[in-house]
Design a protein around this motif. Structure first.
Motif, PDB file in Angstrom:
ATOM      1  N   GLU A  29       0.812  -1.225   0.000  1.00 37.18           N
ATOM      2  CA  GLU A  29       0.000   0.000   0.000  1.00 37.18           C
ATOM      3  C   GLU A  29       0.844   1.273   0.000  1.00 37.18           C
ATOM      4  N   TYR A  30       2.092   1.195   0.434  1.00 39.62           N
ATOM      5  CA  TYR A  30       2.943   2.397   0.480  1.00 39.62           C
ATOM      6  C   TYR A  30       4.040   2.367  -0.584  1.00 39.62           C
ATOM      7  N   GLU A  33       4.359   5.640  -2.265  1.00 37.20           N
ATOM      8  CA  GLU A  33       4.259   6.779  -1.331  1.00 37.20           C
ATOM      9  C   GLU A  33       5.600   6.972  -0.636  1.00 37.20           C
ATOM     10  N   PRO A  36       6.615   4.946   5.223  1.00 40.19           N
ATOM     11  CA  PRO A  36       6.016   5.416   6.478  1.00 40.19           C
ATOM     12  C   PRO A  36       7.001   5.538   7.628  1.00 40.19           C
ATOM     13  N   ASN A  94       3.949  10.278   6.528  1.00 39.33           N
ATOM     14  CA  ASN A  94       2.963   9.199   6.544  1.00 39.33           C
ATOM     15  C   ASN A  94       3.247   8.369   7.795  1.00 39.33           C
ATOM     16  N   LYS A 112      -4.259   9.388  18.447  1.00 37.34           N
ATOM     17  CA  LYS A 112      -4.669   9.807  17.101  1.00 37.34           C
ATOM     18  C   LYS A 112      -5.156  11.248  17.092  1.00 37.34           C
ATOM     19  N   LEU A 116      -3.298  14.201  14.953  1.00 38.77           N
ATOM     20  CA  LEU A 116      -3.988  14.825  13.815  1.00 38.77           C
ATOM     21  C   LEU A 116      -3.931  16.349  13.872  1.00 38.77           C
ATOM     22  N   LYS A 121       1.069  14.012   7.390  1.00 34.23           N
ATOM     23  CA  LYS A 121       0.521  13.907   6.031  1.00 34.23           C
ATOM     24  C   LYS A 121      -0.619  12.887   6.007  1.00 34.23           C
ATOM     25  N   SER A 122      -0.390  11.767   6.661  1.00 33.51           N
ATOM     26  CA  SER A 122      -1.438  10.750   6.804  1.00 33.51           C
ATOM     27  C   SER A 122      -1.185  10.000   8.099  1.00 33.51           C
ATOM     28  N   LEU A 123      -2.240   9.382   8.609  1.00 35.71           N
ATOM     29  CA  LEU A 123      -2.116   8.682   9.901  1.00 35.71           C
ATOM     30  C   LEU A 123      -2.939   7.404   9.861  1.00 35.71           C
ATOM     31  N   LYS A 124      -2.264   6.272  10.047  1.00 32.71           N
ATOM     32  CA  LYS A 124      -2.969   4.987  10.103  1.00 32.71           C
ATOM     33  C   LYS A 124      -2.563   4.250  11.366  1.00 32.71           C
ATOM     34  N   ASP A 142      -6.585   0.458  10.957  1.00 33.03           N
ATOM     35  CA  ASP A 142      -6.575   0.285   9.506  1.00 33.03           C
ATOM     36  C   ASP A 142      -6.021  -1.087   9.135  1.00 33.03           C
TER      37      ASP A 142
END
Ligand code: PRP
Length: 180
Positions: A29-30, A33, A36, A94, A112, A116, A121-124, A142
């Motif tokens: 998935e990354y 990108e 992470p 990420n 979280k 945030l 940039k993104s947080l899972k 996730d």
């Protein structure tokens, strides 16, 4: 099986297989990108984290933070204590938070919500274990290793009163071990 365990819920072989699958899923998935930033939420995640990052074939980076809510009890105190100095390191990244277990959800919800507000940039969230029966906070992972029943589990990083973290399987502790 040790005589302080009611049963073994997950063997080390079952855990290793699933951790490998999670690592492959994250890598896939990354792959297009920025790699992470994996954050280990101490202490319980230490064993899972160490295994997971070696199954992710990406040039990732790692950081650590401490969160605790249980003290020496078997149920969450409801108060989450977080120690983190990561604010500068997560901006524009990420981020994947790595947890051993989501139980009430208070710990991961608190972390979280805080992150945030700090420019990620993104947080899972990647959790080895998910115990949905006891959820209090509206939060989900996730990536989930196993959904488990409402039993008090130890091993593979998870403790009772700081013990059992080095037990290689994940077992259900006999209630008499934590009675009183
Ligand atoms: C455990 C676990 C999670 C949290 C999950 O940590 O490692 O961080 O509880 O519970 P929750 O969803 O109800 O918040 P603990 O407070 O026991 O600290 P530890 O990781 O040092 O064992």
């Amino acid at each position: 099986m040790r005589n302080d365990m009611k049963c073994i819920l997950l063997t080390k072989e079952e855990i290793a297989k699933r951790v490998c699958e999670l690592g492959n899923q994250i890598a896939e998935e990354y792959k297009n990108e920025d790699a992470p930033l994996m954050i280990c939420i101490l202490k319980g995640s230490i064993v899972f984290f160490a295994d997971l990052i070696r199954e992710i074939d990406l040039p990732l980076k790692i950081e650590f933070m401490t969160a605790s809510s249980y003290g020496s009890a078997t149920v969450s105190s409801g108060r989450v204590k977080v120690v983190s100095e990561l604010d500068n390191k997560i901006v524009g990244k990420n981020v994947i938070l790595v947890e051993d277990i989501i139980d009430s959800g208070r710990t991961i919800a608190y972390i979280k919500n805080d992150m945030l507000t700090k420019g990620v940039k993104s947080l899972k969230v990647c959790a080895l274990l998910d115990k949905p029966d006891r959820r209090v906070s509206d939060v989900h992972a996730d990536y989930v290793g196993f959904i488990i029943p409402d039993e008090f589990v130890v091993g593979y990083g998870l403790d009772f009163d700081q013990q059992y973290r080095n037990f290689p399987d994940i077992g259900v502790l006999k209630p008499e071990m934590y009675a009183n």
